[in-house]
Design an enzyme around this catalytic site. Structure first.
Site, PDB file in Angstrom:
ATOM      1  N   SER A   6       0.841  -1.193   0.000  1.00  0.00           N
ATOM      2  CA  SER A   6       0.000   0.000   0.000  1.00  0.00           C
ATOM      3  C   SER A   6       0.876   1.243   0.000  1.00  0.00           C
ATOM      4  O   SER A   6       1.975   1.241   0.584  1.00  0.00           O
ATOM      5  CB  SER A   6      -0.899   0.032   1.243  1.00  0.00           C
ATOM      6  OG  SER A   6      -1.573   1.273   1.352  1.00  0.00           O
TER       7      SER A   6
ATOM      8  N   TYR B  80      -1.650   0.755  10.314  1.00  0.00           N
ATOM      9  CA  TYR B  80      -1.754   0.014   9.054  1.00  0.00           C
ATOM     10  C   TYR B  80      -0.533   0.301   8.171  1.00  0.00           C
ATOM     11  O   TYR B  80       0.065  -0.598   7.582  1.00  0.00           O
ATOM     12  CB  TYR B  80      -3.038   0.419   8.339  1.00  0.00           C
ATOM     13  CG  TYR B  80      -3.207  -0.137   6.942  1.00  0.00           C
ATOM     14  CD1 TYR B  80      -3.613  -1.450   6.738  1.00  0.00           C
ATOM     15  CD2 TYR B  80      -2.969   0.675   5.831  1.00  0.00           C
ATOM     16  CE1 TYR B  80      -3.780  -1.954   5.451  1.00  0.00           C
ATOM     17  CE2 TYR B  80      -3.135   0.176   4.544  1.00  0.00           C
ATOM     18  CZ  TYR B  80      -3.537  -1.131   4.362  1.00  0.00           C
ATOM     19  OH  TYR B  80      -3.695  -1.627   3.080  1.00  0.00           O
TER      20      TYR B  80
END
Length: 256
Positions: free
Chosen positions: A148, A161
């Site tokens: 990501s 995250y």
């Protein structure tokens, strides 16, 4: 003169860990159109069976499912070997599962933060290392892992995250370096915000939001060629380059 009919090459054998994710499903459809043999792994048998049936209609040579709690592998190497045996060997492995979690909850609740880290890094790392050993032992094949852009710089909105994805990025880049002279390839694909079930609670409008089909096209290409880190869509490489090099005095004033 006898005309010689070209014989088709062997079908690709594709293992997808996290087969119910939106990006994984879109990628599987691309493989199906090529006639690949596909094994989808996840926890939701009903959804996996539905996706597998659709892949069969779309041209997959085989589309099968296997049930596993990917976030808590008892023995990733043994399970991976079993998945490969089901396919009769493996050419491409896609690690595509993960959770976004809630940053506010993770900041105050250690258990919530641990869950995000366990799913997105610890368990994913176990599968990646097992895949690296399997591919290296056969001297060929591709490992493609969904990372990501959140891992490129810690930001207040999703730094737990992001930390997990940053760790996964370092791991996959290390595997790619390990593979440099051995034959297989490892690639980390870093999507920007994508319209999938993971982002269902967000306001998903604007030019920066991608459809899973657009990211899937990048994932499929990455399995065959390109560098060890690929952004999806491509323009995120330049956006994150700017964000990474912003001075802290400016960066800290941004609500991102």
């Amino acid at each position: 003169m006898t005309e010689i009919t070209p014989q088709p090459g062997p079908r690709l054998r594709v293992l997808i860990l996290g087969g119910t994710s939106g990006i994984a499903e879109a990628t599987a459809r691309l493989y199906a159109a090529e006639g690949a043999d596909i094994l989808l792994v996840g926890r939701d048998r009903t959804k996996l069976d539905t996706i597998a049936a659709d892949l069969g209609v779309r041209g997959a040579g085989r589309a099968e499912v296997a049930i596993s709690d990917l976030a808590a592998p008892a023995d990733a190497a043994a399970e991976l070997s079993g998945f490969a045996a089901t396919l009769g060997g493996v050419d491409h492995i896609l690690v595509a599962y993960g959770i976004l979690g809630d940053q506010a909850e993770a900041a105050r609740d250690a258990a919530a933060a641990e869950r995000i880290m366990t799913v997105n890094f610890n368990s994913a790392a176990a599968w990646c290392l097992a895949a690296a050993n399997l591919l290296e032992s056969q001297g060929r094949g591709s490992l493609v892992v969904l990372g990501s852009v959140a891992g490129d710089r810690g930001r207040r909105q999703n730094f737990v995250y992001g930390a997990a994805k940053a760790g996964l990025a370092a791991l996959v880049e290390g595997i790619a370096h390990r593979f440099a002279a051995t034959g297989p390839r490892a690639v980390l694909v870093k999507p920007g915000p994508t319209i999938t079930a993971m982002t269902a609670g967000m306001t998903r409008k604007g030019l920066l939001w991608a459809k899973p089909e657009a990211v899937a096209a990048v994932v499929r290409r990455a399995a065959d060629k390109g560098g060890p880190v690929v952004y999806a869509p491509w323009f995120w490489r330049f956006i994150m380059l700017i964000i990474r090099f912003l001075p802290a005095s400016i960066f800290n004033r941004l609500d991102i």
